[in-house]
Structure formats: C-alpha cells, structure tokens
Design a protein around this motif. Structure first.
Motif, PDB file in Angstrom:
ATOM      1  N   ARG A 338      -1.687   3.889   8.460  1.00 58.12           N
ATOM      2  CA  ARG A 338      -0.895   2.891   7.742  1.00 58.12           C
ATOM      3  C   ARG A 338       0.531   2.891   8.285  1.00 58.12           C
ATOM      4  N   ASP A 341       5.629   2.934   4.991  1.00 54.85           N
ATOM      5  CA  ASP A 341       5.771   2.409   3.633  1.00 54.85           C
ATOM      6  C   ASP A 341       6.994   3.029   2.963  1.00 54.85           C
ATOM      7  N   GLU A 438      -2.271  -4.686  -2.524  1.00 50.10           N
ATOM      8  CA  GLU A 438      -1.622  -3.931  -3.604  1.00 50.10           C
ATOM      9  C   GLU A 438      -0.627  -4.785  -4.371  1.00 50.10           C
ATOM     10  N   ASP A 462      -0.416   0.840  -6.471  1.00 48.82           N
ATOM     11  CA  ASP A 462       0.573  -0.233  -6.586  1.00 48.82           C
ATOM     12  C   ASP A 462      -0.017  -1.459  -7.265  1.00 48.82           C
TER      13      ASP A 462
HETATM   14 MG    MG Z   1       0.924   1.653  -2.299  1.00 56.87          MG
END
Ligand code: MG
Ligand code: PEP
Length: 577
Positions: A338, A341, A438, A462
């Motif tokens: 990923r 973030d 999300e 989320d």
């Molecule tokens: Mg998240």
C-alpha cells in the motif's frame, strides 16, 4: 464475594494467578531557575541521563530472546530512535539554555508540546505514538529523578505467574514481564491499538486494557482470573469457580495447539470454495509471523511505518530494499504494497499539525497527500515497481475518493515506469493496481472504480468511521462504531458485487476481516479474500474450513435486510452458535 470487572479484551487467553498491583503514577517534576554559571552543568546532566536511558534500552533489546516476534524489538528501537531525535535530544537542551530551567522541567515542557501535537492526530495507530513519547520521556525523567527502581521491581513482581494490574506499561517493561513469566496483564489505560495491546498479542500474553478503578476492588496477592477474549477480570471466586476457569484454560490450550496444526491446511469451505487468507504486515520483519501461520501472501503491507520517527523520508533505494526483502521472502506469493497513508496532521516527526486544519481526518491524507506532493510519491512508486521484478506485487492506493485520483495515480505510475525503462531497471509491466474502498463515496461508486482498477481492498477501519462519522478511538462515541450497522454492511455488499461484476478480486483488509465472529457473515456476503493480522489467521481459517456457503448466504441476505443492529447481532449470534 466474587467481583467481575470489565475492560477491553485485547489479547486472548485465560490466566489464573495471584494479583500484583503496580502503580506507575506520575513523578513530581521539580521546577527551578538556574544561575547562568550552572547552565552547562545542567545540560551535561540532561545529556548524561539521555545516554543512560539509551544504554538501558539497548540492554533490554539484547535480552529479547531469539524467536520473539520482531515487532517487540521494533518497539524498543522506536524508543531508542526517539531518544536520539532532535525533538527529545536537542530541544530540551535549547530550553535549558534559553529559559535557564532545570532539565526535568525542560523535558516536561517538550513533552507537553509533543503530547498536544499527537492528541490532534486522527489516526488511531499514530496516536498511540503519544504513548511511546511518554514512555521514552518517563525513562529519562526517572533517571534524572533517580527513580529507576521500577524496572527491577517489575521483574521481581512477575515471578510466579502473577497477574499484573497496573496503570500503564512501556514496551520495555512488557518484555521484562514476559521474560519473568507474567501470567496476564491488566491496565487502566490503552485501547486495542495501544502498544501494550499489540505487544501482548504478539507475545501471547492474555491482556485486558481500559480497566478503570480496578484498584478499588482488587487486593494484592488475591487469586484473579483474566479472560483476555471477553475483557473480564474476576476476583473472589470460590474453588468451584476457579476449577471452572482452569478447565477452560486447558480447553483453550488444546484449541490453540489444534489451530497450529491447520497451518498447511488449504482454506477451503466444506463445499469446495477456496478462500484466500492473506496477512497484514507493517514492517519487513513481520514476514516471519505471516509465514508461521502459512499466509497465502501479504494482503496489506502498510508502508508508512518506514517513514516514521525520522526527519527525512526514506529514499527510493531504502524503500526498494525494504519492499524487495518482503517480495523475495514471499517467493512468488502475492504481496500487496500500500502506498503511503500519512496525512497533514500525521507528520513523521511529531511536529504540530498545519494551522487552520480543523478536520484532519477529512483533510490532506493518504493518496491526497501523495498527489499533492509528487516528489514524495514518485520515489515510492519507483521503489514498488522495482520490487515487482522479484515476485508478485500488487500496488494498493489508500483512500481513493474520485476517479480523477485514480487517473492521476495511473499517470504517475506510467511516468515512473518510463523512468525505470530509461535507467534500464526491471519491473513487472503488468503490475496490478488496486484501490482501497474506505471512503463511503468509493463504496457507493465501487462499480466505477472496479472498471478502472485491477482489484479492490475494503478498509473497514476507515469505512466504518467515515460512514458512521464515528472516530473509533473516541470513547465518547464508541457505541457508534458499529461494524454491523446496515449502512456498513450494505456498502461492503455493494463493493463485493461490483468486484464480481467487473471480474476483479476484492479483498478485505480492515479489522472486520480478522474478527472470527464476523467470518461466517463475510463469507455469506461473498468475500473470498481476507487479509488479517497473523495472530488471528488460523482461527479465521478454522471457521472457513468448517463452513458451508449456501446457508451462510441465506443468513447474510436476511442480515442485509435488517434495519436494526441488534437484530443483525442476534442473527449473527445464531449463525455463530
Ligand atoms: Mg485505512
Ligand atoms: C482500514 O482503514 O481498514 C485499513 C486497513 O487501513 P488503516 O487501518 O491502515 O487505516
């Protein structure tokens, strides 16, 4: 008379043992002004305490037994890094010199500034970093105040399989307790995402956190029972009650041993549907834990941990080394990396959030930040692409909200590929690009995203908090953080359907995927790819291998029609019975 106290169970297991009450408390911090002639001496005293604290942590790190999960050492390293960082090593020195104040007070002022910054963060994990700062500072304060006996006391307290009931613990203290055979821990502070919780899970120590006022009801040395799954602490049980829990403890041990035997069993339902069971990891070192439980690959590699506790982001080479280490170790199994973030408020060095940002959770974070700062994003994209030459990499974009973002990311990826071609560096040309669902908007429009992406991954942590406008770390509205809320379940269903229609895989990587109580419901809703924390993977697998899909689909359909969480919970309880 028996007493039952309730907190949040964060690490499963049943423990019985004598109680030991330990209160850390907060030391009185003296405040005084120093004459100019003594300032440099005070600076030297502070720096000496800092060095002693580092030496203590290095010693604890060396005592960690071989085979202990790597995140334990990582937490100790985090504290070491903090004590080396300018925010803790330099700012207090500047304060001593500019304010002519004593070292303890300078450190306390800096702690206050850092705590304020951390308190404003909206990300549950990053907010737990505040605990790290507090623990690291507490260690230095205790040295300055000559109060270092707590750790020795802790080691002695744990002897004889005791149950420690305390206000708070640092990772170092937890390691010590583990080494000395602690039976369970109960803390007043902390939530499921606190480090005590994460470490207790890794070490397999039954733990309950958020147990307020236990002191009023518990006496030193009385026999306690801790149920880390239910989040219960029991005292004053009679012989029959204790025998009951001893039997349950044995049962749990047998169940855990049986689970371990499932490591190499394929995750297939009784009607023959294969289910992919991936692991979530945060650091390359976590691969061991994923391997130990026989994960089919990595469904979520949270890369932001590489960026934390440092003043400059990792460069392309460092990222490439970290990602390719994971990819090579997985030997051809999929690794979903990923992209970053982090958010405007979630700076890597603990600095204060940007002025004027009133709603950081709704602000510049994840892919929004990466698109705003392509110079931060590009090296990561190149590093992930280069790692893709070593195995099966899937690139996952967090928090996508609009198709415009998807287009922008695709363009940046194409640019990164062109640059690698120019440099003659290999990458997998057909690397899969996926998006995290999300944000409710992305779930509602999942079919549009599904047409433009190679896979989707549902981030329920989320998704729940944005759908229900409920921060799951905020105690005051905890009751609203409801995975079974009809809106949440319908958004998950919409996303799964969109994936099926577009013919692309949909994974779930939020905490819901790793909650064994929800496994049957998720199977019934059509989820076929789960990505879960390694410690729960085998339990989820056990449920999968015991499940027949058709009856689960029927119950899932009727749960989807419910307009009330309680009714859904009742149907789910029947399903799990
Ligand atoms: Mg998240
Ligand atoms: C999620 O939101 O469910 C998720 C997996 O991402 P994170 O927990 O890292 O925000």
């Amino acid at each position: 008379m028996p007493v039952a106290l309730h907190g949040t169970g964060v690490s499963r297991g049943i423990a019985l043992g004598p109680a030991r009450l330990l209160q850390r408390g907060h030391p009185e911090i003296p405040e005084y002004v120093l004459p100019a002639a003594l300032i440099e001496e005070e600076v030297a005293r502070f720096l000496g305490a800092l060095e002693t604290a580092r030496a203590q942590l290095r010693a604890i790190r060396q005592q960690i037994p071989a085979g202990t999960p790597s995140d334990i050492a990582a937490f100790i390293d985090t504290h070491l890094l903090m004590l080396e960082d300018a925010t803790l090593a330099t700012v207090p020195v500047d304060l001593i010199r500019s304010e002519h104040c004593n070292a303890e007070w300078a450190l306390a002022m800096q702690q206050e500034a850092l705590t304020r910054a951390f308190d404003q963060m909206d990300d549950a994990y990053l907010r737990t970093r505040r605990d790290d700062v507090e623990h690291a500072i507490m260690r230095v304060q205790q040295i300055l105040l000559d109060q270092t006996q707590r750790e020795e006391a802790i080691a002695a307290e744990a002897e004889g399989g005791r149950i420690i009931v305390t206000d708070d613990l640092s990772p170092g203290e937890l390691v010590l307790l583990h080494q000395h055979g602690v039976a369970a821990i109960v803390t007043e502070h902390g939530g499921p995402m606190s480090h005590v919780a994460i470490l207790a899970r890794s070490l397999g120590i039954p733990a309950v956190v958020g147990m307020h006022h236990a002191w009023q009801y518990i006496r030193d040395n009385e026999t306690l029972v801790v149920d880390g799954r239910q989040g219960v602490l029991l005292a004053g049980l009679d012989a029959a009650g204790l025998a009951f829990y001893r039997a349950r403890q044995q049962q749990e041990k047998r169940a855990r041993a049986a689970l371990r035997r499932l490591k190499d069993t394929p995750a297939v339902t009784t009607d023959g549907t294969p289910i992919a069971l991936f692991a979530n990891i945060e650091l390359p070192e976590d691969i061991q834990a994923a391997r130990r439980v026989g994960a089919a690959g990595i469904g979520l590699y949270r890369t932001e941990f590489l960026y934390m506790n440092r003043s400059a982001p990792p460069d392309e080479e460092e990222q490439y080394r970290a990602y390719s280490k994971v990819v090579k170790a997985l030997k051809g199994k999929p690794v979903t990396i990923r992209t970053l973030d982090l958010g405007a408020d979630k700076t890597t060095d603990g600095a204060a959030p940007e002025r004027g940002v009133t709603n950081p959770a709704l602000g510049l974070r994840a892919v929004r930040l990466c698109l705003r700062e392509p110079e931060l994003f590009r090296p990561q994209l190149r590093a992930i692409l280069r790692a893709s030459a070593h195995g099966q990499v899937r690139l996952l974009i967090p928090m996508i909200t609009t198709l415009h973002e998807v287009r922008q990311v695709h363009e940046l990826i194409e640019e990164a590929k062109a640059e690698l071609r120019q440099r003659r560096q290999p990458y997998a040309a057909d690397i899969a690009i996926g998006g995290m669902i999300e944000v409710p908007a992305a779930a509602i429009c999942a079919e549009d995203f599904a047409r433009r992406l190679d896979f989707l991954s549902i981030g329920t942590n989320d998704l729940i908090q944005y759908t229900l406008a409920a921060d799951r770390m905020d105690d005051a509205i905890n009751h609203l953080y409801q995975p079974l809320h009809p809106a949440v379940l319908r958004l998950i269903h919409t996303t799964l359907q969109a994936g099926r229609e577009a013919g692309i895989p949909v994974t779930m990587c939020g905490e819901m995927a790793g909650d064994p109580l929800l496994t049957r419901l998720l199977l019934g809703l059509g989820l076929t790819e789960f990505s879960v924390p390694p410690p729960v993977l085998l339990e989820v697998k056990r449920i999968i291998t015991d499940s027949e899909l058709e009856p689960l689909r029927r119950v899932a359909r009727s749960i989807l029609r419910q307009d009330d969480v309680d009714q859904s919970a009742a149907l789910l309880a029947e399903l799990n019975d």
